[in-house]
Write an enzyme that holds these catalytic residues in place. Structure first.
Site, PDB file in Angstrom:
ATOM      1  N   ASP A 111       0.879  -1.177   0.000  1.00 45.86           N
ATOM      2  CA  ASP A 111       0.000   0.000   0.000  1.00 45.86           C
ATOM      3  C   ASP A 111       0.912   1.221   0.000  1.00 45.86           C
ATOM      4  O   ASP A 111       2.106   1.109   0.269  1.00 45.86           O
ATOM      5  CB  ASP A 111      -0.921   0.005   1.233  1.00 45.86           C
ATOM      6  CG  ASP A 111      -2.136   0.886   1.064  1.00 45.86           C
ATOM      7  OD1 ASP A 111      -3.243   0.361   0.821  1.00 45.86           O
ATOM      8  OD2 ASP A 111      -1.989   2.136   1.173  1.00 45.86           O
ATOM      9  N   PRO A 114       2.365   3.694   4.701  1.00 51.74           N
ATOM     10  CA  PRO A 114       3.157   2.733   5.478  1.00 51.74           C
ATOM     11  C   PRO A 114       2.556   2.370   6.838  1.00 51.74           C
ATOM     12  O   PRO A 114       2.614   1.199   7.248  1.00 51.74           O
ATOM     13  CB  PRO A 114       4.521   3.414   5.633  1.00 51.74           C
ATOM     14  CG  PRO A 114       4.413   4.762   5.058  1.00 51.74           C
ATOM     15  CD  PRO A 114       3.115   4.906   4.342  1.00 51.74           C
ATOM     16  N   ASP A 115       1.966   3.351   7.541  1.00 47.77           N
ATOM     17  CA  ASP A 115       1.448   3.042   8.889  1.00 47.77           C
ATOM     18  C   ASP A 115       0.231   2.119   8.818  1.00 47.77           C
ATOM     19  O   ASP A 115       0.126   1.134   9.542  1.00 47.77           O
ATOM     20  CB  ASP A 115       1.064   4.328   9.637  1.00 47.77           C
ATOM     21  CG  ASP A 115       2.299   5.092  10.069  1.00 47.77           C
ATOM     22  OD1 ASP A 115       3.416   4.529   9.929  1.00 47.77           O
ATOM     23  OD2 ASP A 115       2.165   6.246  10.522  1.00 47.77           O
ATOM     24  N   LYS A 116      -0.665   2.452   7.928  1.00 52.33           N
ATOM     25  CA  LYS A 116      -1.867   1.625   7.726  1.00 52.33           C
ATOM     26  C   LYS A 116      -1.439   0.201   7.341  1.00 52.33           C
ATOM     27  O   LYS A 116      -1.943  -0.799   7.858  1.00 52.33           O
ATOM     28  CB  LYS A 116      -2.716   2.280   6.626  1.00 52.33           C
ATOM     29  CG  LYS A 116      -3.724   1.393   5.949  1.00 52.33           C
ATOM     30  CD  LYS A 116      -5.089   1.558   6.527  1.00 52.33           C
ATOM     31  CE  LYS A 116      -6.134   0.814   5.709  1.00 52.33           C
ATOM     32  NZ  LYS A 116      -7.123   0.144   6.538  1.00 52.33           N
ATOM     33  N   ARG A 158     -12.470   4.808  -4.401  1.00 46.31           N
ATOM     34  CA  ARG A 158     -13.747   4.092  -4.467  1.00 46.31           C
ATOM     35  C   ARG A 158     -14.882   5.095  -4.618  1.00 46.31           C
ATOM     36  O   ARG A 158     -14.684   6.296  -4.418  1.00 46.31           O
ATOM     37  CB  ARG A 158     -13.938   3.212  -3.238  1.00 46.31           C
ATOM     38  CG  ARG A 158     -14.032   3.960  -1.931  1.00 46.31           C
ATOM     39  CD  ARG A 158     -14.267   2.988  -0.797  1.00 46.31           C
ATOM     40  NE  ARG A 158     -13.500   3.292   0.382  1.00 46.31           N
ATOM     41  CZ  ARG A 158     -13.936   4.042   1.379  1.00 46.31           C
ATOM     42  NH1 ARG A 158     -15.137   4.591   1.321  1.00 46.31           N
ATOM     43  NH2 ARG A 158     -13.181   4.271   2.428  1.00 46.31           N
ATOM     44  N   ASN A 197     -12.012  -0.357  -9.359  1.00 50.21           N
ATOM     45  CA  ASN A 197     -13.028   0.079 -10.325  1.00 50.21           C
ATOM     46  C   ASN A 197     -12.611   1.298 -11.138  1.00 50.21           C
ATOM     47  O   ASN A 197     -11.829   2.115 -10.642  1.00 50.21           O
ATOM     48  CB  ASN A 197     -14.322   0.412  -9.569  1.00 50.21           C
ATOM     49  CG  ASN A 197     -15.192  -0.813  -9.389  1.00 50.21           C
ATOM     50  OD1 ASN A 197     -15.308  -1.636 -10.284  1.00 50.21           O
ATOM     51  ND2 ASN A 197     -15.792  -0.934  -8.205  1.00 50.21           N
ATOM     52  N   ARG A 228     -24.660 -12.067  -6.327  1.00 46.98           N
ATOM     53  CA  ARG A 228     -25.836 -11.302  -5.861  1.00 46.98           C
ATOM     54  C   ARG A 228     -27.101 -11.811  -6.560  1.00 46.98           C
ATOM     55  O   ARG A 228     -28.154 -11.946  -5.934  1.00 46.98           O
ATOM     56  CB  ARG A 228     -25.632  -9.812  -6.160  1.00 46.98           C
ATOM     57  CG  ARG A 228     -24.581  -9.168  -5.270  1.00 46.98           C
ATOM     58  CD  ARG A 228     -24.228  -7.763  -5.715  1.00 46.98           C
ATOM     59  NE  ARG A 228     -23.334  -7.119  -4.763  1.00 46.98           N
ATOM     60  CZ  ARG A 228     -22.427  -6.209  -5.069  1.00 46.98           C
ATOM     61  NH1 ARG A 228     -22.300  -5.798  -6.322  1.00 46.98           N
ATOM     62  NH2 ARG A 228     -21.656  -5.675  -4.149  1.00 46.98           N
ATOM     63  N   HIS A 252     -19.211  -4.814 -15.223  1.00 48.63           N
ATOM     64  CA  HIS A 252     -19.483  -4.858 -13.775  1.00 48.63           C
ATOM     65  C   HIS A 252     -19.977  -3.456 -13.434  1.00 48.63           C
ATOM     66  O   HIS A 252     -19.217  -2.566 -13.069  1.00 48.63           O
ATOM     67  CB  HIS A 252     -18.209  -5.198 -12.993  1.00 48.63           C
ATOM     68  CG  HIS A 252     -18.365  -4.980 -11.508  1.00 48.63           C
ATOM     69  ND1 HIS A 252     -19.257  -5.679 -10.744  1.00 48.63           N
ATOM     70  CD2 HIS A 252     -17.730  -4.140 -10.656  1.00 48.63           C
ATOM     71  CE1 HIS A 252     -19.171  -5.272  -9.486  1.00 48.63           C
ATOM     72  NE2 HIS A 252     -18.251  -4.342  -9.409  1.00 48.63           N
ATOM     73  N   THR A 307     -18.274  -1.544  -0.076  1.00 45.46           N
ATOM     74  CA  THR A 307     -18.624  -2.968  -0.028  1.00 45.46           C
ATOM     75  C   THR A 307     -17.329  -3.738   0.231  1.00 45.46           C
ATOM     76  O   THR A 307     -16.259  -3.326  -0.230  1.00 45.46           O
ATOM     77  CB  THR A 307     -19.257  -3.462  -1.345  1.00 45.46           C
ATOM     78  OG1 THR A 307     -18.295  -3.338  -2.403  1.00 45.46           O
ATOM     79  CG2 THR A 307     -20.503  -2.678  -1.718  1.00 45.46           C
TER      80      THR A 307
HETATM   81  N1  LIG Z   1     -14.644  -5.073  -8.597  1.00 50.15           N
HETATM   82  C1  LIG Z   1     -15.459  -5.117  -7.549  1.00 50.15           C
HETATM   83  O1  LIG Z   1     -16.387  -5.940  -7.520  1.00 50.15           O
HETATM   84  C2  LIG Z   1     -15.250  -4.171  -6.428  1.00 50.15           C
HETATM   85  C3  LIG Z   1     -14.324  -3.168  -6.557  1.00 50.15           C
HETATM   86  N2  LIG Z   1     -14.144  -2.271  -5.557  1.00 50.15           N
HETATM   87  C4  LIG Z   1     -13.137  -1.246  -5.789  1.00 50.15           C
HETATM   88  O2  LIG Z   1     -11.958  -1.558  -5.049  1.00 50.15           O
HETATM   89  C5  LIG Z   1     -11.218  -0.354  -4.832  1.00 50.15           C
HETATM   90  C6  LIG Z   1     -10.823  -0.260  -3.367  1.00 50.15           C
HETATM   91  O3  LIG Z   1     -11.954  -0.070  -2.546  1.00 50.15           O
HETATM   92  P1  LIG Z   1     -11.781   0.067  -0.956  1.00 50.15           P
HETATM   93  O4  LIG Z   1     -10.835  -0.963  -0.466  1.00 50.15           O
HETATM   94  O5  LIG Z   1     -13.136   0.156  -0.372  1.00 50.15           O
HETATM   95  O6  LIG Z   1     -11.073   1.485  -0.866  1.00 50.15           O
HETATM   96  P2  LIG Z   1     -10.159   2.016   0.324  1.00 50.15           P
HETATM   97  O7  LIG Z   1     -10.105   3.498   0.194  1.00 50.15           O
HETATM   98  O8  LIG Z   1     -10.610   1.429   1.616  1.00 50.15           O
HETATM   99  O9  LIG Z   1      -8.711   1.399  -0.001  1.00 50.15           O
HETATM  100  C7  LIG Z   1      -7.941   1.778  -1.084  1.00 50.15           C
HETATM  101  C8  LIG Z   1      -6.497   1.554  -0.693  1.00 50.15           C
HETATM  102  O10 LIG Z   1      -5.678   1.823  -1.824  1.00 50.15           O
HETATM  103  C9  LIG Z   1      -4.484   2.411  -1.333  1.00 50.15           C
HETATM  104  N3  LIG Z   1      -3.769   3.104  -2.392  1.00 50.15           N
HETATM  105  C10 LIG Z   1      -4.084   4.275  -2.988  1.00 50.15           C
HETATM  106  N4  LIG Z   1      -3.146   4.584  -3.903  1.00 50.15           N
HETATM  107  C11 LIG Z   1      -2.239   3.587  -3.894  1.00 50.15           C
HETATM  108  C12 LIG Z   1      -1.046   3.333  -4.617  1.00 50.15           C
HETATM  109  N5  LIG Z   1      -0.597   4.180  -5.553  1.00 50.15           N
HETATM  110  N6  LIG Z   1      -0.361   2.217  -4.334  1.00 50.15           N
HETATM  111  C13 LIG Z   1      -0.780   1.358  -3.400  1.00 50.15           C
HETATM  112  N7  LIG Z   1      -1.915   1.542  -2.677  1.00 50.15           N
HETATM  113  C14 LIG Z   1      -2.623   2.647  -2.925  1.00 50.15           C
HETATM  114  C15 LIG Z   1      -4.968   3.345  -0.240  1.00 50.15           C
HETATM  115  O11 LIG Z   1      -3.920   3.745   0.634  1.00 50.15           O
HETATM  116  C16 LIG Z   1      -6.015   2.480   0.433  1.00 50.15           C
HETATM  117  O12 LIG Z   1      -5.469   1.725   1.502  1.00 50.15           O
HETATM  118  C17 LIG Z   1     -12.121   0.780  -5.330  1.00 50.15           C
HETATM  119  O13 LIG Z   1     -11.741   1.160  -6.627  1.00 50.15           O
HETATM  120  C18 LIG Z   1     -13.499   0.151  -5.335  1.00 50.15           C
HETATM  121  O14 LIG Z   1     -14.384   0.796  -6.200  1.00 50.15           O
HETATM  122  C19 LIG Z   1     -14.820  -2.354  -4.388  1.00 50.15           C
HETATM  123  C20 LIG Z   1     -15.738  -3.361  -4.185  1.00 50.15           C
HETATM  124  C21 LIG Z   1     -16.047  -4.335  -5.196  1.00 50.15           C
HETATM  125  C1  LIG Z   2     -18.214  -1.417  -5.325  1.00 46.70           C
HETATM  126  C2  LIG Z   2     -18.514  -2.485  -6.291  1.00 46.70           C
HETATM  127  O1  LIG Z   2     -18.062  -2.462  -7.416  1.00 46.70           O
HETATM  128  C3  LIG Z   2     -19.407  -3.539  -5.893  1.00 46.70           C
HETATM  129  O2  LIG Z   2     -19.596  -3.804  -4.703  1.00 46.70           O
HETATM  130  O3  LIG Z   2     -20.016  -4.155  -6.784  1.00 46.70           O
END
Ligand SMILES: NC(=O)C1=CN([C@@H]2O[C@H](COP(=O)(O)OP(=O)(O)OC[C@H]3O[C@@H](n4cnc5c(N)ncnc54)[C@H](O)[C@@H]3O)[C@@H](O)[C@H]2O)C=CC1
Ligand SMILES: CC(=O)C(=O)O
Length: 392
Positions: A111, A114-116, A158, A197, A228, A252, A307
């Site tokens: 990621d 670093p702390d997270k 997201r 996404n 779903r 999707h 999600t």
């Molecule tokens: N395809 C699918 O079915 C689904 C896709 N998603 C997508 O997944 C993605 C992540 O969603 P969440 O985890 O909820 O978001 P989030 O905001 O909780 O996590 C995103 C992470 O990416 C990290 N990040 C950002 N830039 C970065 C980089 N250059 N290098 C490495 N890490 C980096 C952030 O620090 C963060 O920890 C979104 O695009 C969301 O739309 C979410 C749910 C379902």
């Molecule tokens: C966020 C997303 O793409 C999903 O939950 O379907």
């Protein structure tokens, strides 16, 4: 530099003066603090007995005697390694599902925070006593992912409540330019699963940026939408979702297509069975179920902000099929050009695909009505329009 030597301090029969005992304890505390600082500074770490003896004693060799004449493991006995890029809600749901399902010997997390990252790594490591043994490493540096069998990308922006996935495109393409090349370089033989996404366009972007063969780049696509869909049909009929075979294909997202003509429950092809039996059904009911699938993510995001659990299981399921060469059929994002009349460019969208250890083995020739294949081609056009805005 202090050395922590538990075997000496606890050796049976040693008679020490209380003052020197106290000194020794102080010495140990100092050494422990030093180790903690060292571990905090390290970009990559797993806790091990070896780490506890920073400048001298290897506690492992004090506790265990090696067996004689042992030979190193064969190259073919290598471990399974999965890397997850992005340790947000989605990355962590995937990592923890993979961990509990014992799908990898090593999980590497990456990621930009670093702390997270370190917090998430430690939190997972601290569950070690309750889980199958898995090495968990983490770093902001892609070297930590070297030699991965499978790389899963979840990093990026997201949706906000009500926002479409397609809105995220420019932000996440910019991130992918920094993520995919080093990831592909560190694991040139791996399979890439894209989750960020808009997943279909980003799978195309990852394919371009990685230079990988097309069978080794896929997106989680409508594997989640189809789950779903199966849940809603199962709920309607009060049966187990695993007995419902039903695919959502295409984007999707909002232009996805429900393949009603091929759904079956317990082996019964539902619509043709109803027609043969002259049992009437409401087309609107089918449409409403599909609209519930399309609205699912919006609803969950509106309620909890993101999600995570269902996508965690969906991607872990794909990881199992691929790494264990299960040759199962999943609706996932693949290069769709030439299938079902999809043309006009290298468009990636979800089709039912046969997956195995080499990634995408084949696209399934599932039955579609004219109406369904027209909707699929329309969905392909929506994605191609987005893709055409990119310069890759
Ligand atoms: N395809 C699918 O079915 C689904 C896709 N998603 C997508 O997944 C993605 C992540 O969603 P969440 O985890 O909820 O978001 P989030 O905001 O909780 O996590 C995103 C992470 O990416 C990290 N990040 C950002 N830039 C970065 C980089 N250059 N290098 C490495 N890490 C980096 C952030 O620090 C963060 O920890 C979104 O695009 C969301 O739309 C979410 C749910 C379902
Ligand atoms: C966020 C997303 O793409 C999903 O939950 O379907």
């Amino acid at each position: 530099m202090g050395t922590l030597n538990l075997s000496t301090s606890h050796s049976p029969g040693s008679h020490t003066h209380p003052n020197s005992k106290k000194k020794k304890q102080l010495h140990q505390i100092k050494a422990l603090k030093l180790v903690t600082v060292m571990q905090q500074n390290a970009s990559t770490s797993t806790s091990s007995l070896r780490d506890l003896g920073p400048s001298g004693v290897d506690l492992s060799s004090a506790l265990f005697k090696p067996i004689r004449n042992s030979v190193p493991p064969l190259a073919s006995n290598r471990c399974t390694k999965i890397s997850v890029v992005g340790v947000g809600n989605v990355g962590m749901a995937i990592a923890q599902t993979i961990l509990t399902q014992d799908l990898a010997d090593e999980i590497a997390l990456v990621d930009s925070k670093p702390d997270k990252l370190r917090g998430e790594m430690l939190d997972l490591q601290h569950a070690a006593a309750f889980l199958p043994r898995t090495k968990i490493t983490a770093s902001v540096d892609y070297d930590v992912t070297a030699g991965s069998d499978l790389c899963i990308v979840t990093a990026g922006a997201r949706q906000n409540p009500g926002e479409s996935r397609l809105n995220l495109l420019q932000r996440n393409v910019a991130l992918f330019r920094h993520i995919i090349p080093p990831l592909a370089k560190a694991s040139p033989d791996s399979i890439l699963i894209i989750v960020s996404n808009p997943v279909d366009v980003l799978t195309y972007v990852a394919w371009k940026l990685s230079g990988f063969p097309v069978n080794r780049v896929l997106g989680s696509g409508t594997n989640l939408d189809s789950s779903r869909f199966r849940f809603l049909i199962a709920d309607h009929l009060d049966v187990n979702a695993q007995d419902v075979q039903a695919f959502i294909v295409g984007e999707h997202g909002d232009s996805s297509v429900a393949l009603w003509s091929s759904i079956s429950v317990g082996g019964i092809p539902v619509l043709s069975f109803l027609e043969k039996q002259q049992i009437a059904y409401e087309k609107q009911t089918l449409e409403d179920i599909h609209q519930s699938v399309v609205g699912s993510a919006y609803e969950v995001i509106g309620l909890k902000g993101y999600t995570s659990w269902a996508i965690g299981y969906s991607v872990a399921n794909l990881a199992r099929t691929i790494l264990r060469d299960q040759r199962k059929i999943h609706p996932v994002t693949v290069l769709a050009r030439g299938f079902y009349g999809v043309d006009g460019g290298d468009v990636f969208l979800s089709l039912p695909a046969l997956l195995g250890r080499n990634g995408v083995v084949a696209v399934t020739n599932v039955h579609m009505t004219d109406e369904e294949s027209e909707k699929l081609q329309k969905s392909a056009k929506t994605i191609l329009e987005m893709q055409s805005q990119l310069e890759l």
